[in-house]
Design a protein around this motif. Sequence first.
Motif, PDB file in Angstrom:
ATOM      1  N   PHE A 197      -5.878   5.113  -2.418  1.00  0.00           N
ATOM      2  CA  PHE A 197      -4.650   5.306  -3.195  1.00  0.00           C
ATOM      3  C   PHE A 197      -3.461   5.657  -2.305  1.00  0.00           C
ATOM      4  O   PHE A 197      -2.361   5.141  -2.494  1.00  0.00           O
ATOM      5  CB  PHE A 197      -4.829   6.367  -4.272  1.00  0.00           C
ATOM      6  CG  PHE A 197      -5.498   5.852  -5.516  1.00  0.00           C
ATOM      7  CD1 PHE A 197      -5.125   4.653  -6.104  1.00  0.00           C
ATOM      8  CD2 PHE A 197      -6.519   6.571  -6.109  1.00  0.00           C
ATOM      9  CE1 PHE A 197      -5.731   4.181  -7.241  1.00  0.00           C
ATOM     10  CE2 PHE A 197      -7.141   6.104  -7.255  1.00  0.00           C
ATOM     11  CZ  PHE A 197      -6.756   4.910  -7.823  1.00  0.00           C
ATOM     12  N   LEU A 198      -3.664   6.534  -1.337  1.00  0.00           N
ATOM     13  CA  LEU A 198      -2.554   6.896  -0.441  1.00  0.00           C
ATOM     14  C   LEU A 198      -2.103   5.688   0.378  1.00  0.00           C
ATOM     15  O   LEU A 198      -0.906   5.528   0.643  1.00  0.00           O
ATOM     16  CB  LEU A 198      -2.944   8.058   0.464  1.00  0.00           C
ATOM     17  CG  LEU A 198      -3.089   9.416  -0.224  1.00  0.00           C
ATOM     18  CD1 LEU A 198      -3.512  10.490   0.781  1.00  0.00           C
ATOM     19  CD2 LEU A 198      -1.814   9.816  -0.940  1.00  0.00           C
ATOM     20  N   GLN A 250      -2.122   2.639  -0.659  1.00  0.00           N
ATOM     21  CA  GLN A 250      -1.321   1.802  -1.551  1.00  0.00           C
ATOM     22  C   GLN A 250       0.047   2.415  -1.809  1.00  0.00           C
ATOM     23  O   GLN A 250       1.036   1.686  -1.909  1.00  0.00           O
ATOM     24  CB  GLN A 250      -2.066   1.542  -2.846  1.00  0.00           C
ATOM     25  CG  GLN A 250      -3.229   0.597  -2.641  1.00  0.00           C
ATOM     26  CD  GLN A 250      -3.947   0.236  -3.913  1.00  0.00           C
ATOM     27  OE1 GLN A 250      -3.511   0.532  -5.024  1.00  0.00           O
ATOM     28  NE2 GLN A 250      -5.085  -0.423  -3.761  1.00  0.00           N
ATOM     29  N   VAL A 251       0.115   3.740  -1.898  1.00  0.00           N
ATOM     30  CA  VAL A 251       1.421   4.383  -2.061  1.00  0.00           C
ATOM     31  C   VAL A 251       2.309   4.035  -0.870  1.00  0.00           C
ATOM     32  O   VAL A 251       3.478   3.663  -1.025  1.00  0.00           O
ATOM     33  CB  VAL A 251       1.271   5.914  -2.219  1.00  0.00           C
ATOM     34  CG1 VAL A 251       2.605   6.619  -2.082  1.00  0.00           C
ATOM     35  CG2 VAL A 251       0.618   6.248  -3.559  1.00  0.00           C
ATOM     36  N   SER A 259       5.692   1.315  -0.678  1.00  0.00           N
ATOM     37  CA  SER A 259       6.964   2.016  -0.501  1.00  0.00           C
ATOM     38  C   SER A 259       7.965   1.063   0.149  1.00  0.00           C
ATOM     39  O   SER A 259       7.591   0.151   0.884  1.00  0.00           O
ATOM     40  CB  SER A 259       6.781   3.264   0.364  1.00  0.00           C
ATOM     41  OG  SER A 259       6.527   2.892   1.703  1.00  0.00           O
ATOM     42  N   ASN A 315       3.213  -4.786  -5.427  1.00  0.00           N
ATOM     43  CA  ASN A 315       1.964  -4.889  -6.177  1.00  0.00           C
ATOM     44  C   ASN A 315       2.093  -5.752  -7.432  1.00  0.00           C
ATOM     45  O   ASN A 315       1.100  -6.046  -8.078  1.00  0.00           O
ATOM     46  CB  ASN A 315       1.430  -3.501  -6.541  1.00  0.00           C
ATOM     47  CG  ASN A 315       2.371  -2.716  -7.417  1.00  0.00           C
ATOM     48  OD1 ASN A 315       3.570  -2.938  -7.412  1.00  0.00           O
ATOM     49  ND2 ASN A 315       1.824  -1.788  -8.161  1.00  0.00           N
ATOM     50  N   TYR A 360      -3.772  -4.577   1.063  1.00  0.00           N
ATOM     51  CA  TYR A 360      -3.910  -4.273  -0.360  1.00  0.00           C
ATOM     52  C   TYR A 360      -5.358  -4.463  -0.808  1.00  0.00           C
ATOM     53  O   TYR A 360      -5.939  -3.601  -1.476  1.00  0.00           O
ATOM     54  CB  TYR A 360      -2.961  -5.162  -1.159  1.00  0.00           C
ATOM     55  CG  TYR A 360      -2.913  -4.896  -2.644  1.00  0.00           C
ATOM     56  CD1 TYR A 360      -3.124  -3.632  -3.185  1.00  0.00           C
ATOM     57  CD2 TYR A 360      -2.613  -5.929  -3.527  1.00  0.00           C
ATOM     58  CE1 TYR A 360      -3.039  -3.409  -4.546  1.00  0.00           C
ATOM     59  CE2 TYR A 360      -2.521  -5.713  -4.894  1.00  0.00           C
ATOM     60  CZ  TYR A 360      -2.743  -4.457  -5.396  1.00  0.00           C
ATOM     61  OH  TYR A 360      -2.655  -4.243  -6.746  1.00  0.00           O
TER      62      TYR A 360
END
Length: 192
Positions: A39-40, A42-43, A47, A123, A62
């Motif tokens: 998750f981090l 993907q954050v 960005s 995304n 991804y």
Amino acid sequence: MFILYALLLGVVIGVALGGRAMALGTIQVRWWPLIVVGFLSQVALFSDQVSGVIGDAGPPLYVASTMLVGIAVVRNLRLPGMALIVVGAISNMAAILANGGYMPATADALAAIGKTESAGYTNSALIAQPALPWLIDRFVLPSWLPLTNVFSLGDAILGVGVAWLIIVTMVRSRKAQPDLAAPAASAGSPAR
């Protein structure tokens, strides 16, 4: 952002059914660091600072970050709702892989949230003829919600699984809690 609303909805329903929110701390997620790293990643990946400079590395990054989360999710199939989370994740991964590492979104869905084609990796990408069109981001959260976004059928299934995990955990904790009033009442009653 869809999962944030699933989390919130799960807690609200769990409380409404008499569940205890503190019970959420008892969920034992195996291999949780994979979820956090995925998750981090993907954050960071989505960005503005990173997405504009990663270029062709975006799609494989991804897919890799999503696979990290997927491995941990499969490892936790014993948890309530996790089977739905797996179905939702597989639906999303199928759409992403079938479209070259991008999750396509319909032009109408993106327009509804005021998004246009992004210069960087995103995304939710606009693709003219997406593969597996029934699995792409085609739904939109209401505009009056904060952090409104587009979502897919897979996201919806995944969200139901997340809410189910929270609700069941909270309600089970209530059932596992001994009734403290019962022993006191029976202690004062005469023996027969």
